[in-house]
Every structure is written in C-alpha cells, then in structure tokens.
Design an enzyme around this catalytic site. Structure first.
Site, mmCIF file in Angstrom:
data_model
loop_
_atom_site.group_PDB
_atom_site.id
_atom_site.type_symbol
_atom_site.label_atom_id
_atom_site.label_comp_id
_atom_site.label_asym_id
_atom_site.label_seq_id
_atom_site.Cartn_x
_atom_site.Cartn_y
_atom_site.Cartn_z
ATOM 1 N N ASP A 97 0.808 -1.228 0.000
ATOM 2 C CA ASP A 97 0.000 0.000 0.000
ATOM 3 C C ASP A 97 0.839 1.276 0.000
ATOM 4 O O ASP A 97 0.420 2.311 0.534
ATOM 5 C CB ASP A 97 -0.966 0.014 1.199
ATOM 6 C CG ASP A 97 -1.870 -1.195 1.204
ATOM 7 O OD1 ASP A 97 -2.214 -1.669 0.106
ATOM 8 O OD2 ASP A 97 -2.233 -1.659 2.298
ATOM 9 N N GLN B 30 2.068 -6.174 -3.136
ATOM 10 C CA GLN B 30 2.520 -6.253 -1.739
ATOM 11 C C GLN B 30 3.802 -5.422 -1.554
ATOM 12 O O GLN B 30 3.964 -4.436 -2.256
ATOM 13 C CB GLN B 30 2.728 -7.712 -1.300
ATOM 14 C CG GLN B 30 1.434 -8.493 -1.123
ATOM 15 C CD GLN B 30 0.838 -9.029 -2.407
ATOM 16 O OE1 GLN B 30 1.496 -9.715 -3.154
ATOM 17 N NE2 GLN B 30 -0.416 -8.737 -2.666
ATOM 18 N N LEU C 254 3.434 12.559 1.090
ATOM 19 C CA LEU C 254 4.110 13.553 1.934
ATOM 20 C C LEU C 254 3.093 14.488 2.582
ATOM 21 O O LEU C 254 3.242 14.917 3.724
ATOM 22 C CB LEU C 254 5.081 14.351 1.054
ATOM 23 C CG LEU C 254 6.071 15.246 1.778
ATOM 24 C CD1 LEU C 254 7.064 14.408 2.585
ATOM 25 C CD2 LEU C 254 6.825 16.125 0.799
ATOM 26 N N GLY D 245 -4.443 -4.438 -3.819
ATOM 27 C CA GLY D 245 -5.431 -3.398 -4.133
ATOM 28 C C GLY D 245 -4.640 -2.169 -4.531
ATOM 29 O O GLY D 245 -4.023 -1.533 -3.684
ATOM 30 N N HIS D 246 -4.580 -1.872 -5.817
ATOM 31 C CA HIS D 246 -3.757 -0.765 -6.317
ATOM 32 C C HIS D 246 -4.669 0.356 -6.815
ATOM 33 O O HIS D 246 -5.475 0.148 -7.724
ATOM 34 C CB HIS D 246 -2.848 -1.253 -7.446
ATOM 35 C CG HIS D 246 -1.842 -2.280 -6.999
ATOM 36 N ND1 HIS D 246 -0.967 -2.902 -7.841
ATOM 37 C CD2 HIS D 246 -1.578 -2.777 -5.758
ATOM 38 C CE1 HIS D 246 -0.206 -3.743 -7.142
ATOM 39 N NE2 HIS D 246 -0.573 -3.686 -5.885
ATOM 40 N N LYS E 154 1.927 2.117 -5.037
ATOM 41 C CA LYS E 154 2.498 1.548 -6.269
ATOM 42 C C LYS E 154 1.585 1.792 -7.471
ATOM 43 O O LYS E 154 2.056 2.116 -8.551
ATOM 44 C CB LYS E 154 2.712 0.026 -6.111
ATOM 45 C CG LYS E 154 3.689 -0.338 -5.012
ATOM 46 C CD LYS E 154 3.779 -1.836 -4.807
ATOM 47 C CE LYS E 154 2.529 -2.490 -4.281
ATOM 48 N NZ LYS E 154 2.126 -2.119 -2.933
#
Ligand code: GDP
Ligand code: IMO
Ligand code: MG
Length: 419
Positions: free
Chosen positions: A13, A218, A326, A40-41, A16
C-alpha cells in the site's frame, strides 16, 4: 524507458498503483508477476477512483498491453468481475493477456484460509481472505490447477478430482465436483481469448525493442523469503520475483524503482517497530485514508523506518525511490525517522535477518521539525517548505537511495520530480 520494475519497500500500500499509472505512459506493456487479488492498487484520474486487484494498473492507458504472468494466482470470478467493471466504465480491456501457467484460486483455497486462521487463533496472520496462501501451497505441492487447464476438460477433471479427494481427506471439506467442473469450464470459455504463453509474449516484445514495466504487488516485508515471516504473503514480492514470476532472465531488467510512503503502514498482524498508537497514529490514518483497498480494514500507522528502506534497497537492488503521501504529514509539529534499532541493548543499523531478534527491536529515532504547511497544492520540489525538503533529503541520506519523485495527493498529476 527500457524494462523496469516497481516494488513496494514496506508492507504494501505504498502507492504503487499511482506510480505504475504514471510510468505506464512511457512503456508498451505492464506485467503483474506475483500475488493475486490480495493486492489493491489505486489510481485516481480526474477524481475518478480505480482499484485494481488482478488487472495491471496500466490498463487505463489505451493501446498498452496488460499482462498477468505465470507467477500470479488468479481467482477467475474476481478477474471477470474486475473486467466487467472496467468495461462498464468504458475502459478497453482487449489488450489483456493471461498466462496459461498462472494458477487458479479455488473456492477450497478460501475456505481453507478461513479454517486455518481460526485454528491459529491469537497467532492468526490477518490475511486478506482471498485464498492466496493455499493457492500457492497447492502450486508448490504440484497439484495446482492452472489457467490453461480450464480449457482442457479431461485434464481439468483429473486434477479437480485429486484435489477434492485431498481436501476431503485432509480437512473434511466437501464440494460438488460437477458444479465446480461446470463453473471452471465456464470461466475457461469466458477467458480463453486472453490465455496465452505470456513469457514468450514478453520475450517477443523485448526482441522488438519494446519497453516493459513489471508491477510488484505487496511489499518487501511481505515477501515469503525476505519478509517478516510468518506475517507475510505467500509469494516473492521483491524484485527477485520478476524473473520467476514472468519468465525472464535477470539481465532483462534495466532498472528497479522502490515506492515508499512518507510514513509506514501495515495491515494484518505481526510486529511493527515504528507503530504509533494513539492520537498521531489516528491522525495519519484519518488524513491518509488508511483503510485497506481490498478488505477495508484500518491500516496500522507508524513513523518512517529507514532501517527497512536500507534493507529494501539491498534485497531489491533499488536504483531510485518514489516517496508518496508527503501531504499526510503536513500538520505535525515534529516528524520522526527510525535510523537504527536497539536490539537487546545493541544499536544496529542493518535489518536483522533473524525474525525472533527483529520482533524485539526498538526504534532509535531522529526527530526533525515538521513543516506545518499545506503541501497538497505545490507544483514542484522548490515550492515545498524547506522542512519538507529536509525530510526528503534525510530519508535519502539515511536510506541510501536517491529519491526521484515525491507525491502530495492521489491524483495523477500530484507527483513531482525532486530536481
Ligand atoms: P498500492 O497498493 O501500493 O498501490 O497502494 P494503495 O492503492 O493500496 O494505497 C495507497 C492510497 O494512497 C490510495 O488510496 C492512493 O489513492 C493514495 N495515495 C497515493 N499517493 C498519495 C499521495 O501522495 N497523497 C495522498 N493524500 N494520497 C495518496
Ligand atoms: P498491495 O499490492 C498490504 C497482507 C495481509 C496480511 C498478509 C498476508 O495492495 O500493496 P495474504 O492475503 O496475502 O495471504 O495476507 O499480507 N497483504 C497486504 N497488505 N497491501 C497488500 O497488497 C497486501 N497483500 C497482502 O494484510 O497481513
Ligand atoms: Mg494496496
């Protein structure tokens, strides 16, 4: 852009999906090479959110090939659902290719996972419940059903019978063989136009001088060999997994990019040295929307761990890093970076190879000033507050990996170069 790999450097997570979406513009094909629908992308385009579980995150770019290679374990029902949803949203899915050798996640894999997690009790892994571990278990046991088998009725029947017998004998599970056969054959018919030899396809693309992007799922610490075993997933999620998972040689890879969140999250069980419990952890979860993209579970939140980054740099031979989210740290007075561990009274800078040792490690922090400014509207590195630039620089120095890009929002365009 040549052949590049994007991997997660933490516990998944890291962002990616959005990085793949960005790089996909410059390549000809995007390849998933391990994992399954545990991933889950997320990609956000013009405020519209897409979450990919099995389909490569490059599919939003028309004309690019999307390849699910042999190392992935595929739940056909989930894949068909994902395809259908994309088609309904007007996305062209014709350029999808699925490896004939990718293994199929079966209903008994999911049932076994539930059963085993229950048996483990307080020591449960906290899996996504997608049947991933048992599917890889059957693959290693050489009895797995592969995507190509869905097109071969006799082979499928033999393999299914054996598996149902084994699951009955070992676990007392019972399924109707006829119903399952019918379902699997139906999946095969619906997916047959996509099923092919993807290793050869990738090789031929490379021979034509095309550029390929390998999309890791992952993260480094969830790798079955190099992660925080047993609190890991069941595949090689590090860069090493690309060769076996896609059927290419190591010399075919030109560059490896790591993705790291500006802090750390973990979903599921297992030790997490820099975890922040209480107000700051809750703030990060809330601001970062830290809830699993696959299961909706709240993610545990913590400070940035540069010991882990150095480890990820070593295991993946990282060339460059992309630092995401950020903006989530904007409101903090102070920000901490874990620079070393105190392990049984000794200060260590290298990630301990021994898990028993690692789970006792306490973080040693460097505290730096927060920036207390909204970074979500900046359009370049130079527009960042100096304290935020300092934070990026310190991560680069302590982690030993050049940071090439940073992001301050989930949208496609909210990502910038550090130069
Ligand atoms: P992946 O599994 O590594 O692809 O990451 P996920 O999609 O599971 O989780 C990353 C989440 O953070 C998603 O909801 C993204 O939309 C979001 N995200 C990514 N980059 C940024 C960023 O720079 N700022 C903010 N606020 N959200 C981001
Ligand atoms: P992406 O690709 C975060 C975690 C689970 C659990 C452990 C084992 O979105 O980064 P599994 O279902 O794989 O057997 O679960 O791994 N996990 C992830 N955590 N992001 C992921 O994928 C994950 N995939 C698995 O929460 O702790
Ligand atoms: Mg995810």
């Amino acid at each position: 852009m040549a052949n590049i790999v994007v991997v997660g450097t933490q516990w998944g997570d890291e962002g990616k999906g959005r990085v793949i979406d960005l790089f996909a513009k410059k390549v000809d094909a995007v390849v998933r090479y391990q994992g399954g629908s545990n991933a889950g992308h997320t990609v956000v385009v013009d405020g519209e959110k897409f979450v990919f579980h099995l389909i490569p995150s490059g599919i939003l770019h028309p004309g690019k090939k999307s390849i699910i290679a042999n190392g992935v374990v595929i739940d056909p029902e989930q894949l068909l659902k994902e395809l259908e949803e994309l088609r309904e949203r007007g996305i062209d899915t014709h350029n999808l290719y699925i490896s004939t050798n990718a293994h199929v996640v079966m209903p008994y894999h999911k049932d076994l996972e539930v059963w085993e997690e229950e048996k483990r009790g307080k020591n449960k892994i906290g899996t996504t419940g997608k049947g991933i571990g048992p599917a890889y278990m059957d693959k290693a046991a050489r009895r797995g059903i592969r995507m190509g088998d869905l097109l071969e009725k006799e082979t499928l029947k033999e393999k299914l019978s054996l598996n149902l017998e084994i699951y009955h004998q070992l676990y007392g599970f019972d399924y109707s063989e006829d119903d399952l056969m019918q379902k699997l054959l139906e999946y095969g018919q619906k997916l047959k136009t996509y099923i092919t030899d993807t290793s050869l396809l990738i090789h031929n693309l490379m021979r034509e001088g095309k550029d390929i992007l390998f999309e890791g799922a992952q993260g480094t610490l969830l790798d079955i060999d190099h992660g925080t075993y047993p609190y890991v997933t069941s595949s090689n999620s590090t860069a090493g997994g690309v060769c076996t998972g896609a059927g290419i040689g190591p010399r075919d890879i030109s560059k490896v990019f790591g993705v790291a969140k500006a802090y750390t999250t973990r979903v599921g069980e297992g030790p997490f040295p820099t975890e922040i419990k209480g107000a700051v952890g809750n703030l990060l979860r809330k601001r970062g929307g830290e809830y699993g993209a696959t299961t909706g579970r709240p993610r545990r939140c913590g400070w940035f761990d540069a010991v882990i980054l150095r480890y990820a740099a070593r295991i993946n031979s990282l060339d460059e890093l992309i630092l995401t989210k950020l903006d989530i740290l904007d409101q903090l007075d102070k920000v901490k970076i874990c620079v070393a561990y105190n392990c049984r009274g000794k200060i260590i800078k290298d990630f301990p190879g021994n898990f028993e040792l690692w789970k006792e490690c306490k973080p040693v922090y460097e505290e730096i000033e927060g920036w207390k400014e909204d970074t979500s509207k900046v359009n370049s590195y130079s527009e960042l507050p100096s304290a935020a630039r300092n934070y990026i620089k310190r991560i680069e120095q302590i982690g030993g990996v050049p940071i090439r890009l940073f992001s301050v929002g989930p949208q496609r365009e909210e990502i910038f170069a550090t130069t």
